[in-house]
Design a protein around this motif. Structure first.
Motif, PDB file in Angstrom:
ATOM      1  N   ARG A 424     -17.129   4.834  -4.923  1.00 46.25           N
ATOM      2  CA  ARG A 424     -16.151   3.741  -4.840  1.00 46.25           C
ATOM      3  C   ARG A 424     -14.738   4.255  -5.092  1.00 46.25           C
ATOM      4  NH1 ARG A 424     -12.980   1.830  -9.023  1.00 46.25           N
ATOM      5  NH2 ARG A 424     -14.796   2.054 -10.389  1.00 46.25           N
ATOM      6  N   ARG A 425     -14.570   5.115  -6.103  1.00 47.60           N
ATOM      7  CA  ARG A 425     -13.243   5.656  -6.385  1.00 47.60           C
ATOM      8  C   ARG A 425     -12.739   6.518  -5.228  1.00 47.60           C
ATOM      9  NH1 ARG A 425     -14.010   9.067 -10.065  1.00 47.60           N
ATOM     10  NH2 ARG A 425     -16.094   8.644 -10.878  1.00 47.60           N
ATOM     11  N   GLU A 426     -13.625   7.263  -4.599  1.00 44.22           N
ATOM     12  CA  GLU A 426     -13.234   8.087  -3.446  1.00 44.22           C
ATOM     13  C   GLU A 426     -12.824   7.222  -2.257  1.00 44.22           C
ATOM     14  OE1 GLU A 426     -16.084  11.974  -4.365  1.00 44.22           O
ATOM     15  OE2 GLU A 426     -16.767  10.392  -3.008  1.00 44.22           O
ATOM     16  N   ALA A 427     -13.588   6.149  -2.008  1.00 45.07           N
ATOM     17  CA  ALA A 427     -13.225   5.242  -0.913  1.00 45.07           C
ATOM     18  C   ALA A 427     -11.856   4.629  -1.147  1.00 45.07           C
ATOM     19  CB  ALA A 427     -14.284   4.152  -0.768  1.00 45.07           C
ATOM     20  N   THR A 428     -11.571   4.275  -2.396  1.00 42.50           N
ATOM     21  CA  THR A 428     -10.260   3.709  -2.733  1.00 42.50           C
ATOM     22  C   THR A 428      -9.151   4.729  -2.536  1.00 42.50           C
ATOM     23  OG1 THR A 428     -11.316   2.235  -4.348  1.00 42.50           O
ATOM     24  CG2 THR A 428      -8.949   2.561  -4.544  1.00 42.50           C
ATOM     25  N   GLU A 429      -9.427   5.994  -2.885  1.00 41.91           N
ATOM     26  CA  GLU A 429      -8.432   7.054  -2.657  1.00 41.91           C
ATOM     27  C   GLU A 429      -8.101   7.191  -1.179  1.00 41.91           C
ATOM     28  OE1 GLU A 429      -8.598  10.748  -5.467  1.00 41.91           O
ATOM     29  OE2 GLU A 429     -10.667  10.135  -5.082  1.00 41.91           O
ATOM     30  N   VAL A 430      -9.136   7.194  -0.335  1.00 46.16           N
ATOM     31  CA  VAL A 430      -8.907   7.326   1.107  1.00 46.16           C
ATOM     32  C   VAL A 430      -8.095   6.145   1.629  1.00 46.16           C
ATOM     33  CG1 VAL A 430     -10.023   7.471   3.367  1.00 46.16           C
ATOM     34  CG2 VAL A 430     -11.011   8.695   1.420  1.00 46.16           C
ATOM     35  N   GLN A 431      -8.413   4.930   1.144  1.00 46.91           N
ATOM     36  CA  GLN A 431      -7.680   3.752   1.605  1.00 46.91           C
ATOM     37  C   GLN A 431      -6.214   3.803   1.173  1.00 46.91           C
ATOM     38  OE1 GLN A 431      -8.700   1.258   3.677  1.00 46.91           O
ATOM     39  NE2 GLN A 431      -6.542   0.674   3.596  1.00 46.91           N
ATOM     40  N   ARG A 432      -5.951   4.274  -0.038  1.00 41.32           N
ATOM     41  CA  ARG A 432      -4.559   4.375  -0.486  1.00 41.32           C
ATOM     42  C   ARG A 432      -3.767   5.354   0.374  1.00 41.32           C
ATOM     43  NH1 ARG A 432      -5.953   4.734  -6.940  1.00 41.32           N
ATOM     44  NH2 ARG A 432      -6.220   2.490  -7.315  1.00 41.32           N
ATOM     45  N   LEU A 433      -4.393   6.462   0.736  1.00 35.84           N
ATOM     46  CA  LEU A 433      -3.725   7.420   1.612  1.00 35.84           C
ATOM     47  C   LEU A 433      -3.520   6.836   3.002  1.00 35.84           C
ATOM     48  CD1 LEU A 433      -5.615  10.639   0.499  1.00 35.84           C
ATOM     49  CD2 LEU A 433      -3.210  10.122   0.119  1.00 35.84           C
ATOM     50  N   ARG A 434      -4.452   6.013   3.448  1.00 39.53           N
ATOM     51  CA  ARG A 434      -4.287   5.327   4.739  1.00 39.53           C
ATOM     52  C   ARG A 434      -3.099   4.370   4.676  1.00 39.53           C
ATOM     53  NH1 ARG A 434      -7.790   4.590   8.748  1.00 39.53           N
ATOM     54  NH2 ARG A 434      -9.649   5.082   7.509  1.00 39.53           N
ATOM     55  N   ASP A 435      -2.971   3.657   3.561  1.00 41.98           N
ATOM     56  CA  ASP A 435      -1.886   2.679   3.423  1.00 41.98           C
ATOM     57  C   ASP A 435      -0.504   3.329   3.524  1.00 41.98           C
ATOM     58  OD1 ASP A 435      -3.617   0.563   3.141  1.00 41.98           O
ATOM     59  OD2 ASP A 435      -3.584   0.553   0.956  1.00 41.98           O
ATOM     60  N   VAL A 436      -0.390   4.590   3.095  1.00 42.45           N
ATOM     61  CA  VAL A 436       0.911   5.266   3.144  1.00 42.45           C
ATOM     62  C   VAL A 436       1.012   6.227   4.319  1.00 42.45           C
ATOM     63  CG1 VAL A 436       1.268   5.043   0.665  1.00 42.45           C
ATOM     64  CG2 VAL A 436       0.131   7.084   1.554  1.00 42.45           C
ATOM     65  N   GLY A 437       0.054   6.143   5.245  1.00 40.60           N
ATOM     66  CA  GLY A 437       0.148   6.933   6.469  1.00 40.60           C
ATOM     67  C   GLY A 437      -0.341   8.355   6.373  1.00 40.60           C
ATOM     68  N   ARG A 438      -0.991   8.745   5.283  1.00 39.10           N
ATOM     69  CA  ARG A 438      -1.493  10.114   5.141  1.00 39.10           C
ATOM     70  C   ARG A 438      -2.866  10.299   5.761  1.00 39.10           C
ATOM     71  NH1 ARG A 438       1.810  13.613   4.956  1.00 39.10           N
ATOM     72  NH2 ARG A 438       0.227  15.029   4.123  1.00 39.10           N
ATOM     73  N   VAL A 439      -3.566   9.198   6.037  1.00 42.10           N
ATOM     74  CA  VAL A 439      -4.872   9.241   6.691  1.00 42.10           C
ATOM     75  C   VAL A 439      -4.821   8.312   7.888  1.00 42.10           C
ATOM     76  CG1 VAL A 439      -7.298   8.541   6.474  1.00 42.10           C
ATOM     77  CG2 VAL A 439      -6.223   9.868   4.662  1.00 42.10           C
ATOM     78  N   THR A 440      -5.358   8.760   9.017  1.00 40.73           N
ATOM     79  CA  THR A 440      -5.384   7.947  10.229  1.00 40.73           C
ATOM     80  C   THR A 440      -6.815   7.858  10.748  1.00 40.73           C
ATOM     81  OG1 THR A 440      -4.920   9.888  11.595  1.00 40.73           O
ATOM     82  CG2 THR A 440      -3.023   8.596  10.844  1.00 40.73           C
ATOM     83  N   GLY A 441      -6.976   7.111  11.844  1.00 44.68           N
ATOM     84  CA  GLY A 441      -8.309   6.931  12.410  1.00 44.68           C
ATOM     85  C   GLY A 441      -8.923   5.617  11.976  1.00 44.68           C
TER      86      GLY A 441
END
Length: 546
Positions: A424-441
């Motif tokens: 759960r903590r890892e999923a939240t980390e990925v989502q936070r990076l998505r919110d600031v444009g560091r993760v796409t897809g």
């Protein structure tokens, strides 16, 4: 009316007594009212009372006020003075709350007494029947008492199928009972004159999209949402004639009954269908209350296990391994660094739950957690059944086809319940990076985004207010002299040994880049040949947003 309590007979003093040795499972009165739905009950005074675990009809004249934890029904209590007396009696036994009709519940004197006595006060809707509400309340409380095996099927659906057969006998044709989303809840056993649209509806458990478009274009759904009476829909566009019966509870539209007929039925048949619809409405309310309660219990259990509470988790979790996934953007795009409120998270969950059910996941594991909509799916190689990671990938692509902002951010695979908190903590980390444009897809796992996650974790320990080394000095120089040394250094570090690529990133000539680097070395002393220095510089620059 007989007492609504299902417990043992009353003691000589007039109170009810429990014979079970187990502790009753109760619900907060607010949750009970929300679960019942239909606007039947409204909490007007929220007091810190007990959870409700049973229903009792008050008999003030006989001194009967139920027991601790009862929801006390003030049937026939209309005067404010009588209502206050009832509240005082309820307070004496520790009742969970008192239900009164609108006139009494909204009286200032009554509300003040409820607040003073610490007794919850609930208003019963004007259109509601006490008998019907008792029936619905009993169903909800019985489901709550059944513990973790809550399901939204069972006797209520059996009764809906029986009602469908009864309607079929009335009109002499096949029947379906549907909710407001055109999902089939029950259908009659009569199939002799079923047309292709009905067959597709029953097989798919949902009205086909082309049929919905046909009926919507003819204004059927508009009339259905506004009408209280059955109406006849003539044949047209490859669809046979039908009778449509709205199912309502008060002003709320709950669903509909559809009958395949050859011609418009007689008035007496239409009147009988309208009477049947009122019975169907009660079943739909009860079905929805059971589904809502099951969803709440499921969400509470999921939140608990994702927080590290794994007691009895193996008894209801699907087989391992699992992934925890943050679902976002199906309801509305998430703004960068936004903190959605509970209502927004609930709407997001509603959209994803509807999509999941359409693709055959009958009991989606969904919950709101720290401002995000989370789901738990099984992740076994080659398994694409509903509720698995492979299945979810297809679902997210489907939702994204309609709402391009829809995404899934997944934590790592967990093989033990104790590992779900980490996923759960890892999923939240990925989502936070998505919110600031560091993760796409559209769909991204923590394994896919490992580099961005690792950098984000490292950056989390950097204090940008008190930067060590030359970066702090360069920042001050840029602010005082309007230079661009920080962005120049970041570009060089991103393309070491390739001044042309570095210059392209800055939209300058390579000679300009070389000139800036030469001037930069006059301001601070840098050893760009040292790998540890380059790593530290890049982390600090990333922390500053470069």
């Amino acid at each position: 009316m007989p007492s609504a309590s299902s417990r043992s007979p009353r003691s000589p003093r007039g109170t009810t007594t429990r014979t079970s040795s187990t502790t009753p499972v109760g619900l907060p009165v607010g949750q009970l009212a929300d679960t019942l739905g239909g606007g039947l009950l409204t909490v007007v005074v929220q007091a810190g009372g007990r959870a409700v675990d049973d229903v009792t009809l008050a008999e003030p004249g006989s001194g009967v006020f139920g027991q601790a934890g009862d929801l006390l029904l003030g049937v026939g209590v209309e005067r404010a003075t009588d209502a206050v007396d009832l509240l005082e009696g309820a307070a004496g036994v520790g009742s969970g709350a008192v239900v009164l009709r609108r006139a009494a519940a909204r009286d200032r004197q009554v509300r003040a007494a409820a607040a003073r006595l610490g007794v919850g006060l609930v208003e019963l809707a004007e259109h509601a029947s006490w008998a019907h509400v008792v029936w619905l309340l009993r169903g909800v409380l019985d489901r709550a008492a059944s513990g973790p095996t809550l399901r939204a099927e069972g006797p209520v659906l059996d009764e809906l199928f029986a009602l469908a057969d009864a309607c079929a006998a009335l009109v002499g044709g096949p029947i379906t009972i549907e909710d407001t989303q055109s999902r089939v809840l029950a259908y009659s056993s009569t199939q002799a004159v079923a047309d292709p649209a009905r067959v597709s509806t029953i097989v798919g458990r949902r009205v086909p999209d082309e049929v919905i478009a046909n009926l919507r274009g003819r204004g059927v759904f508009r009339r259905l949402a506004r009408s209280d009476e059955p109406f006849f829909v003539p044949a047209g566009r490859g669809l046979g004639p039908r009778v449509v019966v709205p199912v309502r509870a008060g002003t709320e539209w709950l669903g509909s009954i559809w009958a395949v007929v050859d011609e418009a039925p007689a008035d007496r048949v239409m009147a009988s269908l309208a009477q049947t619809a009122s019975v169907v409405a009660l079943h739909l309310l009860r079905l929805r209350s059971q589904a809502d309660l099951a969803r709440r219990v499921s969400a509470d259990r999921l939140r608990a296990v994702l927080s590290g509470d794994t007691v009895e988790a193996e008894g209801w979790l699907p087989p391992a391994p699992w992934r925890v996934v943050v679902l976002a953007g199906a309801h509305r795009p998430r703004a960068a660094a936004a903190d959605p409120g509970p209502a927004e998270v609930e709407r997001e969950i509603d959209v994803w739950e509807a999509a999941a059910r359409r693709r055959s996941w009958r009991h989606p594991l969904l919950a709101g957690f720290d401002g995000s909509a989370l789901t738990l799916v099984r992740d076994a190689p080659g398994d694409a059944s509903p509720g698995t990671w492979e299945w979810l990938l297809a679902l997210v692509e489907e939702v994204a086809g309609l709402t391009p902002t829809a995404t899934a951010s997944a934590g790592g695979r967990a093989t033990r319940a104790a590992d779900l908190d980490r996923s759960r903590r890892e999923a939240t980390e990925v989502q936070r990076l998505r919110d600031v444009g560091r993760v796409t897809g559209t769909s991204t796992t923590v394994e896919d985004a490992w580099a961005a996650v690792t950098n984000a974790r490292a950056l989390g320990g950097i204090w940008t207010e008190e930067l060590l080394g030359p970066v702090g000095m360069l920042r001050e120089h840029d602010e005082l002299h309007q230079t661009a040394y920080l962005t120049t250094l970041a570009a060089w570090l991103d393309h070491p040994g390739d001044p042309r690529a570095s210059a392209q990133g800055l939209h300058v000539h390579p000679n300009t880049l070389r000139y800036r680097l030469q001037r930069l070395s006059d301001v601070v002393e840098l050893d760009l040949h040292d790998p540890e220095t380059r790593l530290a510089l890049r982390l600090q620059l990333r922390a500053l947003g470069h």
